[in-house]
Design an enzyme around this catalytic site. Sequence first.
Site, PDB file in Angstrom:
ATOM      1  N   ARG A 205       0.843  -1.189   0.000  1.00  0.00           N
ATOM      2  CA  ARG A 205       0.000   0.000   0.000  1.00  0.00           C
ATOM      3  C   ARG A 205       0.880   1.242   0.000  1.00  0.00           C
ATOM      4  O   ARG A 205       1.977   1.237   0.565  1.00  0.00           O
ATOM      5  CB  ARG A 205      -0.907   0.022   1.236  1.00  0.00           C
ATOM      6  CG  ARG A 205      -2.059  -0.971   1.160  1.00  0.00           C
ATOM      7  CD  ARG A 205      -2.998  -0.831   2.342  1.00  0.00           C
ATOM      8  NE  ARG A 205      -2.361  -1.187   3.584  1.00  0.00           N
ATOM      9  CZ  ARG A 205      -1.858  -0.354   4.458  1.00  0.00           C
ATOM     10  NH1 ARG A 205      -1.925   0.963   4.244  1.00  0.00           N
ATOM     11  NH2 ARG A 205      -1.285  -0.774   5.566  1.00  0.00           N
TER      12      ARG A 205
ATOM     13  N   TYR B 139      -1.541  -3.412  -6.781  1.00  0.00           N
ATOM     14  CA  TYR B 139      -1.257  -4.253  -5.616  1.00  0.00           C
ATOM     15  C   TYR B 139      -2.272  -4.086  -4.487  1.00  0.00           C
ATOM     16  O   TYR B 139      -2.571  -2.968  -4.061  1.00  0.00           O
ATOM     17  CB  TYR B 139       0.132  -3.934  -5.061  1.00  0.00           C
ATOM     18  CG  TYR B 139       0.726  -5.099  -4.286  1.00  0.00           C
ATOM     19  CD1 TYR B 139       1.461  -6.084  -4.931  1.00  0.00           C
ATOM     20  CD2 TYR B 139       0.516  -5.241  -2.920  1.00  0.00           C
ATOM     21  CE1 TYR B 139       1.986  -7.162  -4.231  1.00  0.00           C
ATOM     22  CE2 TYR B 139       1.038  -6.316  -2.222  1.00  0.00           C
ATOM     23  CZ  TYR B 139       1.766  -7.272  -2.884  1.00  0.00           C
ATOM     24  OH  TYR B 139       2.281  -8.349  -2.197  1.00  0.00           O
TER      25      TYR B 139
ATOM     26  N   LYS C 194      -9.631  -1.887   1.694  1.00  0.00           N
ATOM     27  CA  LYS C 194      -9.269  -0.728   2.512  1.00  0.00           C
ATOM     28  C   LYS C 194     -10.038   0.527   2.085  1.00  0.00           C
ATOM     29  O   LYS C 194     -10.451   1.327   2.899  1.00  0.00           O
ATOM     30  CB  LYS C 194      -7.767  -0.471   2.415  1.00  0.00           C
ATOM     31  CG  LYS C 194      -6.906  -1.654   2.790  1.00  0.00           C
ATOM     32  CD  LYS C 194      -7.159  -2.086   4.201  1.00  0.00           C
ATOM     33  CE  LYS C 194      -6.234  -3.216   4.603  1.00  0.00           C
ATOM     34  NZ  LYS C 194      -6.495  -3.657   5.976  1.00  0.00           N
TER      35      LYS C 194
ATOM     36  N   HIS D 252     -10.756  -1.649  11.464  1.00  0.00           N
ATOM     37  CA  HIS D 252      -9.660  -2.514  10.999  1.00  0.00           C
ATOM     38  C   HIS D 252      -9.466  -3.605  12.056  1.00  0.00           C
ATOM     39  O   HIS D 252      -8.523  -3.581  12.829  1.00  0.00           O
ATOM     40  CB  HIS D 252      -8.400  -1.651  10.842  1.00  0.00           C
ATOM     41  CG  HIS D 252      -7.260  -2.341  10.169  1.00  0.00           C
ATOM     42  ND1 HIS D 252      -5.943  -2.027  10.403  1.00  0.00           N
ATOM     43  CD2 HIS D 252      -7.236  -3.330   9.253  1.00  0.00           C
ATOM     44  CE1 HIS D 252      -5.156  -2.785   9.675  1.00  0.00           C
ATOM     45  NE2 HIS D 252      -5.916  -3.593   8.966  1.00  0.00           N
TER      46      HIS D 252
ATOM     47  N   SER E  85      -1.461  -3.325  10.396  1.00  0.00           N
ATOM     48  CA  SER E  85      -1.147  -4.306   9.357  1.00  0.00           C
ATOM     49  C   SER E  85       0.079  -5.131   9.746  1.00  0.00           C
ATOM     50  O   SER E  85       1.046  -4.592  10.294  1.00  0.00           O
ATOM     51  CB  SER E  85      -0.848  -3.580   8.046  1.00  0.00           C
ATOM     52  OG  SER E  85      -1.876  -2.664   7.778  1.00  0.00           O
TER      53      SER E  85
ATOM     54  N   CYS F  25       0.548  -7.387  12.038  1.00  0.00           N
ATOM     55  CA  CYS F  25       0.804  -7.556  13.473  1.00  0.00           C
ATOM     56  C   CYS F  25       0.080  -8.789  14.010  1.00  0.00           C
ATOM     57  O   CYS F  25      -0.218  -8.868  15.205  1.00  0.00           O
ATOM     58  CB  CYS F  25       0.366  -6.323  14.250  1.00  0.00           C
ATOM     59  SG  CYS F  25       1.469  -4.928  14.026  1.00  0.00           S
TER      60      CYS F  25
ATOM     61  N   ASP G  44      -9.677  -9.110   9.123  1.00  0.00           N
ATOM     62  CA  ASP G  44      -9.138  -7.787   8.790  1.00  0.00           C
ATOM     63  C   ASP G  44     -10.111  -6.626   9.017  1.00  0.00           C
ATOM     64  O   ASP G  44      -9.685  -5.545   9.370  1.00  0.00           O
ATOM     65  CB  ASP G  44      -8.671  -7.777   7.326  1.00  0.00           C
ATOM     66  CG  ASP G  44      -7.772  -6.601   7.001  1.00  0.00           C
ATOM     67  OD1 ASP G  44      -6.930  -6.247   7.846  1.00  0.00           O
ATOM     68  OD2 ASP G  44      -7.913  -6.023   5.906  1.00  0.00           O
TER      69      ASP G  44
ATOM     70  N   ARG H 264       1.841 -12.029  -0.310  1.00  0.00           N
ATOM     71  CA  ARG H 264       0.488 -12.279   0.212  1.00  0.00           C
ATOM     72  C   ARG H 264      -0.111 -13.559  -0.332  1.00  0.00           C
ATOM     73  O   ARG H 264       0.220 -14.008  -1.432  1.00  0.00           O
ATOM     74  CB  ARG H 264      -0.435 -11.116  -0.200  1.00  0.00           C
ATOM     75  CG  ARG H 264      -0.020  -9.754   0.334  1.00  0.00           C
ATOM     76  CD  ARG H 264      -0.350  -9.619   1.784  1.00  0.00           C
ATOM     77  NE  ARG H 264       0.000  -8.314   2.322  1.00  0.00           N
ATOM     78  CZ  ARG H 264      -0.737  -7.639   3.203  1.00  0.00           C
ATOM     79  NH1 ARG H 264      -1.877  -8.135   3.636  1.00  0.00           N
ATOM     80  NH2 ARG H 264      -0.328  -6.484   3.676  1.00  0.00           N
TER      81      ARG H 264
HETATM   82  C1  OXD Z   1      -3.216  -4.278   5.496  1.00  0.00           C
HETATM   83  C2  OXD Z   1      -3.874  -5.430   4.892  1.00  0.00           C
HETATM   84  O1  OXD Z   1      -2.239  -3.762   4.924  1.00  0.00           O
HETATM   85  O2  OXD Z   1      -4.764  -5.972   5.559  1.00  0.00           O
HETATM   86  O3  OXD Z   1      -3.639  -3.858   6.585  1.00  0.00           O
HETATM   87  O4  OXD Z   1      -3.562  -5.793   3.766  1.00  0.00           O
HETATM   88 MN    MN Z   2      -5.327  -4.897   7.284  1.00  0.00          MN
END
Ligand code: OXD
Ligand code: MN
Length: 604
Positions: A75, A217, A226, A246, A268, A270, A293, A385
């Site tokens: 991102r 991406y 998002k 989130h 993200s 974590c 998420d 990913r």
């Molecule tokens: C993020 C995702 O970057 O969930 O938070 O992809």
């Molecule tokens: Mn996320």
Amino acid sequence: MAGGFEAIKNAGLRSWLEEVQRLCRPEGVYVCDGSEEEYARICRTCVDHGTFTRLNETLRPNCFLARSHPSDVARVEDRTFICTPEQIEAGPTNNWAESGEMKRKMTAMFDGCMKGRIMYVIPFSMGPIGSPFSKTGVEVTDSAYVVANMIIMTRVGTKVLEALGDDGSFIPCLHSVGAPLGLGQEDVAWPCERDPVKKFIVHFPDEPSIWSYGSGYGGNALLGKKCLALRIASAMARKEGWLAEHMLILALTSPQGKKYYIAGAFPSACGKTNLAMMRPTLPGWKVTTIGDDIAWMRIGPDGRLYAMNPETGFFGVAPGTSYDSNPNAMETFTANSIFTNAALTDEGDIWWEDMGIPAPAHAIDWEGADWTPDAGRKAAHPNSRFTAPARQCPVIDPDWENPAGVPLSAVLFGGRRAGTVPLVYEAFDWEHGVFMGSAAGSETTAANLSKTGVLRHDPFAMLPFCGYNMGDYFAHWLSMAERTDESRLPRIFFVNWFRKGEDGHFLWPGYGENSRVLKWISERIEGRGQAVKTPIGNLPSAEALDLTGLDIPAADLQALLTVDREAWQAEAAELARYYEQFGDRLPEALRRQLAALQERLGGR
Ligand code: OXD
Ligand code: MN
């Protein structure tokens, strides 16, 4: 596969699509129907273009690997904008641009941007189709890779158009990789805009609409995630009286069969996916998954806060995912999944660092080059990913698609903190819990294209995702206590799985062992768990945590469950500095909470 807009009965949608077609000038248009046959065809298109490599059918059936361009791997928060007439509405934590000016700029960028490409139309629903809590989006994109991923991540196709009807409203989501093809120009496997300052992820919350240019991406391009389900939805939620967060959602079942639904906000990369699918090490306890998420939360008829996962797939960080850290994720992507920027083994399977499988003697790395373990570089990109269907998760909860959501007993906030923050502590009440969420911070990860490992404030793990002024967002959270009887709201906890000792080792084993913390949380909910009141909140004593069978040095445990006053005084002083930027948008209640914390810590 090119066709027209015959399937579109909704007049508003049809005229928007015609306008987009005129602007972007694609070679053809295609409206997604959401069929299995269509998914297979889109994947074949990606293979033919070189975007996808089909993996070994025996080892990983119906799975594909994509390699992005090295400039397009995460991102891009510095290229993400919230556009409103006045900057104050976007607030100090967002990149802002004036709506009219940005619209003109984006219109110029999109002019002719799909030349030589197909304009795919993806009608999608965030949340079960037809649920009053779901939102309909329509993504227009010139990337077949995006289509394939959106089919996994959202509910797509004709059934969405049917539910939309002739005059239903939808959120227009316009996406282009920003790489028009000249006449006879050969395409590349991962087209995108390579100049970072020409990428734009733009939100107009007042319309609402999304325009995303230049990146193919993840969160930059899969616009349901998002962009819609967090940035746009958070702004809608504020107006409509709910919350778009989130957060993962899990169900914890005790050995006695009592079920607790818990949501957790973590930045993200974590460990949200790991926690959401955790296999508890404590005998008799069970975790089932609702989402990993995003949570849309609203107060239900009984006054409790209900959470719903608007997605249908997991777009999880691959490196570090192993049979030790997350066996259920490993089982989820055994088939029908897409991997992006992982390494390719000679057997035609994927591999990444810390997968719990010895490194292959030879592989093709995420940039397409030969790789051997002594190469001195990573085989998979740190933000590589997997995109996998949620229904394939072995511990998916039976209520994961319940349109009403599930009633929450607890909300967790957390981050990646090597120091200061204890393993777990509980808020004194809702207002204090909101204060704790506003004070969250974390060391940055590879999920965003910037420096990793830097401590930054990340309130509610929403810093990159809040679609309006963060000060107003805090106020919105506080207002939940006025919308219901506060005792019906979930209890709030802060957790930190990432505490390190002075020599850099993790003090807490994490993963399935986190069930010990969840058990204490469930006991607190029941009014039983023992806690010690400290200046920052209620902490478990070492005896209150079930540590049976866990060999953890006493000194580590002590560090995990102690409040270091000096470190917290510094933390509070830093928070006071951080709060300043919100000016009069910072709710008075949070100012009061901070002063009360400083008072309790003493030494002011
Ligand atoms: C993020 C995702 O970057 O969930 O938070 O992809
Ligand atoms: Mn996320």
